[in-house]
Structure formats: structure tokens, C-alpha cells
Design a protein around this motif. Structure first.
Motif, mmCIF file in Angstrom:
data_model
loop_
_atom_site.group_PDB
_atom_site.id
_atom_site.type_symbol
_atom_site.label_atom_id
_atom_site.label_comp_id
_atom_site.label_asym_id
_atom_site.label_seq_id
_atom_site.Cartn_x
_atom_site.Cartn_y
_atom_site.Cartn_z
ATOM 1 N N GLY A 72 53.328 24.566 24.825
ATOM 2 C CA GLY A 72 52.791 23.428 25.549
ATOM 3 C C GLY A 72 53.268 22.114 24.982
ATOM 4 N N TRP A 73 52.433 21.086 25.152
ATOM 5 C CA TRP A 73 52.809 19.749 24.707
ATOM 6 C C TRP A 73 51.563 18.913 24.458
ATOM 7 C CZ3 TRP A 73 50.908 15.982 27.900
ATOM 8 C CH2 TRP A 73 50.628 16.348 29.212
ATOM 9 N N VAL A 74 51.762 17.785 23.764
ATOM 10 C CA VAL A 74 50.708 16.808 23.507
ATOM 11 C C VAL A 74 51.343 15.419 23.485
ATOM 12 C CG1 VAL A 74 50.881 16.900 20.983
ATOM 13 C CG2 VAL A 74 48.718 16.273 22.046
ATOM 14 N N LYS A 75 50.556 14.416 23.890
ATOM 15 C CA LYS A 75 51.052 13.034 23.835
ATOM 16 C C LYS A 75 49.879 12.072 23.793
ATOM 17 C CE LYS A 75 51.144 11.741 28.652
ATOM 18 N NZ LYS A 75 51.862 11.015 29.664
ATOM 19 N N ASN A 76 50.144 10.868 23.325
ATOM 20 C CA ASN A 76 49.205 9.759 23.421
ATOM 21 C C ASN A 76 49.456 9.065 24.752
ATOM 22 O OD1 ASN A 76 48.105 10.047 20.779
ATOM 23 N ND2 ASN A 76 49.965 9.122 19.975
ATOM 24 N N GLU A 117 46.480 13.585 25.478
ATOM 25 C CA GLU A 117 46.515 14.597 26.528
ATOM 26 C C GLU A 117 47.503 15.677 26.155
ATOM 27 O OE1 GLU A 117 47.589 12.531 30.108
ATOM 28 O OE2 GLU A 117 45.585 11.681 30.332
ATOM 29 N N GLY A 118 47.310 16.856 26.721
ATOM 30 C CA GLY A 118 48.245 17.930 26.478
ATOM 31 C C GLY A 118 47.953 19.133 27.314
ATOM 32 N N GLU A 119 48.830 20.101 27.204
ATOM 33 C CA GLU A 119 48.662 21.409 27.821
ATOM 34 C C GLU A 119 48.949 22.444 26.754
ATOM 35 O OE1 GLU A 119 51.113 21.999 31.251
ATOM 36 O OE2 GLU A 119 50.390 20.195 32.242
ATOM 37 N N ALA A 120 48.191 23.527 26.787
ATOM 38 C CA ALA A 120 48.407 24.611 25.824
ATOM 39 C C ALA A 120 48.335 25.947 26.544
ATOM 40 C CB ALA A 120 47.360 24.557 24.723
ATOM 41 N N GLN A 121 49.244 26.845 26.186
ATOM 42 C CA GLN A 121 49.265 28.186 26.743
ATOM 43 C C GLN A 121 49.298 29.194 25.616
ATOM 44 O OE1 GLN A 121 52.627 28.665 29.305
ATOM 45 N NE2 GLN A 121 51.989 27.068 30.719
ATOM 46 N N GLY A 122 48.568 30.282 25.804
ATOM 47 C CA GLY A 122 48.537 31.351 24.825
ATOM 48 C C GLY A 122 47.404 32.296 25.157
ATOM 49 N N LYS A 162 52.721 27.136 33.438
ATOM 50 C CA LYS A 162 54.033 26.531 33.666
ATOM 51 C C LYS A 162 55.001 27.083 32.636
ATOM 52 C CE LYS A 162 52.204 22.176 35.370
ATOM 53 N NZ LYS A 162 52.151 20.730 35.189
ATOM 54 N N GLU A 163 56.259 26.992 32.950
ATOM 55 C CA GLU A 163 57.290 27.429 32.023
ATOM 56 C C GLU A 163 57.457 26.371 30.934
ATOM 57 O OE1 GLU A 163 59.813 30.114 30.456
ATOM 58 O OE2 GLU A 163 58.737 30.405 32.336
ATOM 59 N N HIS A 164 57.303 26.759 29.673
ATOM 60 C CA HIS A 164 57.514 25.854 28.544
ATOM 61 C C HIS A 164 58.676 26.382 27.710
ATOM 62 C CE1 HIS A 164 54.152 23.113 29.079
ATOM 63 N NE2 HIS A 164 53.414 24.149 29.411
ATOM 64 N N GLU A 165 59.130 25.573 26.819
ATOM 65 C CA GLU A 165 60.311 25.895 26.019
ATOM 66 C C GLU A 165 60.073 26.980 24.980
ATOM 67 O OE1 GLU A 165 59.007 22.593 26.050
ATOM 68 O OE2 GLU A 165 60.155 22.133 27.842
ATOM 69 N N GLY A 166 58.896 27.536 24.899
ATOM 70 C CA GLY A 166 58.630 28.555 23.898
ATOM 71 C C GLY A 166 58.105 27.983 22.599
ATOM 72 N N HIS A 167 57.634 26.738 22.633
ATOM 73 C CA HIS A 167 57.063 26.113 21.444
ATOM 74 C C HIS A 167 56.069 25.049 21.894
ATOM 75 C CE1 HIS A 167 60.216 23.248 22.514
ATOM 76 N NE2 HIS A 167 59.530 22.348 21.845
ATOM 77 N N PHE A 168 55.488 24.351 20.947
ATOM 78 C CA PHE A 168 54.573 23.261 21.238
ATOM 79 C C PHE A 168 55.262 21.973 20.858
ATOM 80 C CE2 PHE A 168 50.804 20.698 21.369
ATOM 81 C CZ PHE A 168 50.021 21.345 22.324
ATOM 82 N N GLY A 169 55.421 21.062 21.806
ATOM 83 C CA GLY A 169 56.198 19.852 21.558
ATOM 84 C C GLY A 169 55.394 18.575 21.706
ATOM 85 N N LEU A 170 56.003 17.507 21.282
ATOM 86 C CA LEU A 170 55.433 16.170 21.336
ATOM 87 C C LEU A 170 56.160 15.394 22.425
ATOM 88 C CD1 LEU A 170 53.550 14.092 19.994
ATOM 89 C CD2 LEU A 170 55.441 13.535 18.458
ATOM 90 N N ARG A 171 55.392 14.732 23.287
ATOM 91 C CA ARG A 171 55.977 13.898 24.324
ATOM 92 C C ARG A 171 55.770 12.425 24.004
ATOM 93 N NH1 ARG A 171 54.815 16.807 30.155
ATOM 94 N NH2 ARG A 171 56.030 18.672 29.691
ATOM 95 N N LYS A 172 56.620 11.604 24.568
ATOM 96 C CA LYS A 172 56.565 10.159 24.363
ATOM 97 C C LYS A 172 55.302 9.573 24.994
ATOM 98 C CE LYS A 172 59.334 6.046 25.136
ATOM 99 N NZ LYS A 172 60.571 5.514 25.709
#
Length: 78
Positions: free
Chosen positions: A11-15, A22-27, A59-69
Motif C-alpha cells: 500500500g501507501w501513506v502520505k501527508n 492518509e493511506g491504503e493497506a493490503q494484507g 488494487k494492484e500495488h508494487e508489492g511493498h508499502f511506499g510513501l507518496r508526496k
């Protein structure tokens, strides 16, 4: 982001511009529940006012948890 990576979530997280995080997490459901409990407490120097959650279609994610701008919110009112 650190906690999500420790749990092996995708998923991802951002300010946001308005000061929210905010973010999305899958697992696996059990892992997501542990993650939600952890982020509701927040990191040591954070002040969590309210945790809002919403179930979304996977949703399809890159296979890791990332940080967005930092940007405007991507979610409509939860």
C-alpha cells in the motif's frame, strides 16, 4: 510506513495539505487489524485524534508499502 513494512503490508501513506495522514493497506485481515491498532496509538511523538477506516476494493500495488508526496486528499468524506 515503518510499521506497515514490518508487517509486510502492501500500500501507501502520505501527508495531506490539510494536515491529515492518509493511506491504503493490503494484507491478511489479522495483520491489518494489528496494524490499525498500532496506528490508532500513533508513533511516540504523534497525536492521533481520530482513525477513520473504509474498506476498499483491492488494487494492484508494487508489492511493498511506499510513501507518496504530500498533496490534497484523495478520499471523499469517509
Amino acid at each position: 510506513m515503518k510499521r506497515a513494512a514490518e508487517y509486510g503490508l502492501n500500500g501507501w501513506v502520505k501527508n495531506t495539505d490539510c494536515g491529515r495522514v492518509e493511506g491504503e493497506a493490503q494484507g491478511p485481515e489479522e495483520t491489518i487489524q494489528k496494524f490499525l491498532k498500532d496506528i490508532n496509538n500513533g508513533p511516540r511523538h504523534a497525536h492521533v485524534v481520530k482513525l477513520e477506516q473504509k474498506t476498499l476494493d483491492a488494487k494492484e500495488h508494487e508489492g511493498h508499502f511506499g510513501l507518496r508526496k504530500t498533496s490534497a486528499t484523495v478520499f471523499e468524506s469517509l
